[in-house]
Design a protein around this motif. Structure first.
Motif, mmCIF file in Angstrom:
data_model
loop_
_atom_site.group_PDB
_atom_site.id
_atom_site.type_symbol
_atom_site.label_atom_id
_atom_site.label_comp_id
_atom_site.label_asym_id
_atom_site.label_seq_id
_atom_site.Cartn_x
_atom_site.Cartn_y
_atom_site.Cartn_z
ATOM 1 N N LEU A 48 35.961 -80.184 12.788
ATOM 2 C CA LEU A 48 36.553 -81.222 12.049
ATOM 3 C C LEU A 48 36.141 -82.740 12.419
ATOM 4 N N LEU A 49 36.032 -83.112 13.660
ATOM 5 C CA LEU A 49 35.385 -84.524 13.721
ATOM 6 C C LEU A 49 34.019 -84.627 13.452
ATOM 7 N N LYS A 50 33.257 -83.636 13.702
ATOM 8 C CA LYS A 50 32.002 -83.666 13.153
ATOM 9 C C LYS A 50 31.632 -83.994 11.771
ATOM 10 N N VAL A 51 32.530 -83.376 10.888
ATOM 11 C CA VAL A 51 32.525 -83.920 9.303
ATOM 12 C C VAL A 51 33.139 -85.362 9.284
ATOM 13 N N GLY A 54 30.956 -88.396 9.449
ATOM 14 C CA GLY A 54 30.059 -88.843 7.899
ATOM 15 C C GLY A 54 30.718 -89.400 7.242
ATOM 16 N N LEU A 55 32.098 -89.557 7.100
ATOM 17 C CA LEU A 55 32.821 -90.186 6.062
ATOM 18 C C LEU A 55 33.037 -91.574 6.064
ATOM 19 N N ASP A 56 33.426 -92.210 5.374
ATOM 20 C CA ASP A 56 33.331 -93.790 5.159
ATOM 21 C C ASP A 56 35.076 -93.895 5.233
ATOM 22 N N ILE A 57 35.473 -94.265 6.588
ATOM 23 C CA ILE A 57 36.985 -94.298 6.784
ATOM 24 C C ILE A 57 37.200 -95.953 7.576
ATOM 25 N N SER A 58 38.150 -96.190 6.857
ATOM 26 C CA SER A 58 38.646 -97.752 7.657
ATOM 27 C C SER A 58 40.010 -97.799 7.125
ATOM 28 N N PHE A 79 34.735 -95.425 14.465
ATOM 29 C CA PHE A 79 34.990 -96.291 13.230
ATOM 30 C C PHE A 79 35.639 -97.716 13.928
ATOM 31 N N ASP A 80 34.787 -98.733 13.326
ATOM 32 C CA ASP A 80 35.368 -99.968 13.822
ATOM 33 C C ASP A 80 36.877 -100.512 13.334
ATOM 34 N N ASP A 81 37.019 -100.401 11.994
ATOM 35 C CA ASP A 81 38.048 -101.122 11.523
ATOM 36 C C ASP A 81 39.268 -100.078 11.037
ATOM 37 N N VAL A 82 39.731 -99.344 12.192
ATOM 38 C CA VAL A 82 40.845 -98.454 11.981
ATOM 39 C C VAL A 82 41.972 -98.769 13.220
ATOM 40 N N SER A 83 43.076 -98.314 12.551
ATOM 41 C CA SER A 83 44.126 -98.226 13.734
ATOM 42 C C SER A 83 44.610 -96.886 13.372
ATOM 43 N N VAL A 84 45.139 -96.188 14.513
ATOM 44 C CA VAL A 84 45.423 -94.719 14.662
ATOM 45 C C VAL A 84 46.931 -94.494 15.231
ATOM 46 N N GLU A 85 47.754 -93.831 14.394
ATOM 47 C CA GLU A 85 49.110 -93.568 15.036
ATOM 48 C C GLU A 85 49.166 -91.963 14.784
ATOM 49 N N GLY A 86 49.486 -91.386 16.071
ATOM 50 C CA GLY A 86 49.491 -90.110 16.182
ATOM 51 C C GLY A 86 51.121 -89.531 16.327
ATOM 52 N N PRO A 149 48.074 -94.652 -2.297
ATOM 53 C CA PRO A 149 46.770 -94.341 -3.239
ATOM 54 C C PRO A 149 45.553 -94.313 -3.077
ATOM 55 N N GLY A 150 44.436 -93.514 -3.296
ATOM 56 C CA GLY A 150 43.240 -93.424 -2.760
ATOM 57 C C GLY A 150 42.916 -92.830 -1.290
ATOM 58 N N GLY A 151 44.132 -92.660 -0.715
ATOM 59 C CA GLY A 151 44.164 -92.014 0.765
ATOM 60 C C GLY A 151 43.570 -90.630 0.728
ATOM 61 N N SER A 152 43.061 -90.261 1.911
ATOM 62 C CA SER A 152 42.530 -88.991 2.011
ATOM 63 C C SER A 152 43.338 -88.273 3.221
ATOM 64 N N PHE A 153 43.429 -86.990 2.594
ATOM 65 C CA PHE A 153 44.004 -85.936 3.656
ATOM 66 C C PHE A 153 42.797 -85.048 4.068
ATOM 67 N N VAL A 154 42.414 -84.883 5.399
ATOM 68 C CA VAL A 154 41.213 -84.116 5.742
ATOM 69 C C VAL A 154 41.788 -83.225 6.937
ATOM 70 N N PHE A 155 41.745 -81.753 6.792
ATOM 71 C CA PHE A 155 42.270 -80.925 7.793
ATOM 72 C C PHE A 155 41.313 -79.737 8.090
ATOM 73 N N VAL A 156 41.338 -79.127 9.097
ATOM 74 C CA VAL A 156 40.646 -77.918 9.517
ATOM 75 C C VAL A 156 41.450 -76.833 9.482
ATOM 76 N N ILE A 157 40.887 -75.502 9.023
ATOM 77 C CA ILE A 157 41.405 -74.362 9.101
ATOM 78 C C ILE A 157 40.427 -73.268 9.281
ATOM 79 N N ARG A 158 40.720 -72.049 10.170
ATOM 80 C CA ARG A 158 40.007 -71.113 9.914
ATOM 81 C C ARG A 158 40.163 -70.298 8.721
ATOM 82 N N LYS A 159 39.031 -69.619 8.352
ATOM 83 C CA LYS A 159 39.213 -68.814 7.000
ATOM 84 C C LYS A 159 40.182 -67.637 7.418
#
Length: 194
Positions: A48-51, A54-58, A79-86, A149-159
């Motif tokens: 997931l993180l390798k992909v 390569g994205l444009d994230i801020s 990424f420089d311009d991010v805040s993360v909430e888990g 709006p315009g936000g992305s949801f990125v996830f990983v899952i095994r086939k």
């Protein structure tokens, strides 16, 4: 039986350092019993993180099911311009995630919560497959509801764990779900909120 997606705060502490390399950077995070992938960087998370790298994230990122904070720590380095909430239902994981965030000076925090609330520019997850499809899809619903709006949801899952049905769920929710990469049985998808 105890699972990583339950509150394991009653377990005796057995803390350890887990060291790993990701994109030529060495990391050392605090882990413990009763958390997801307690000994190493999980293969799905790595794919997931390798992909994601390569994205444009801020902007604001939510890590849905943050575990010990691996995704938040690495994303904050990428990424420089991010805040993360888990968020995670496991209070032991959240405690460790906050310690790991402090160690790497991550702009953000983690909290005990089942699903997301609030508003974010991006949501990322290696979802807790073992909770079952119905519960996992309520987490996907919370991701959709929390995205700007315009936000992305990125996830990983095994086939083998239902990648195609997860893609169908996101098509239903978002109206789109792009397969970004296949990596040794792991599928990485992205949906964008219109």
């Amino acid at each position: 039986m105890s699972h990583y997606f339950t509150d394991n705060s009653q377990l005796k502490k057995n803390r350890k350092e887990i060291a790993f390399r990701f994109l030529d950077i060495e990391y050392s995070l605090i882990s413990d019993d009763g958390v997801f992938s307690k000994f190493t960087l999980d293969r799905g998370t790595e794919a997931l993180l390798k992909v994601y790298a390569g994205l444009d994230i801020s902007g604001s990122i939510a890590d849905l099911g943050c575990g010990i904070g691996v995704i938040g720590v690495i994303v904050s380095q990428l990424f420089d311009d991010v805040s993360v909430e888990g968020v995670d239902i496991n209070s032991r994981s959240v405690e460790l995630a906050n310690e790991n965030f402090a160690r790497y000076k991550v702009n953000g925090t983690n909290r005990v919560q089942d699903g997301l609330s609030g508003h974010y520019d991006h949501v990322i997850t290696n979802p807790p497959i073992r909770v079952g499809k119905d519960k996992m899809y309520t987490l996907f619903d919370s991701a959709f509801d929390s995205l700007n709006p315009g936000g992305s949801f990125v996830f990983v899952i095994r086939k083998s764990h239902g990648a195609k049905s997860a893609q169908a769920k996101c098509m239903e929710l978002f109206g789109n779900c792009e397969l970004l990469e296949k990596d040794k049985g792991f599928y990485i998808y992205r949906s964008v909120r219109a």
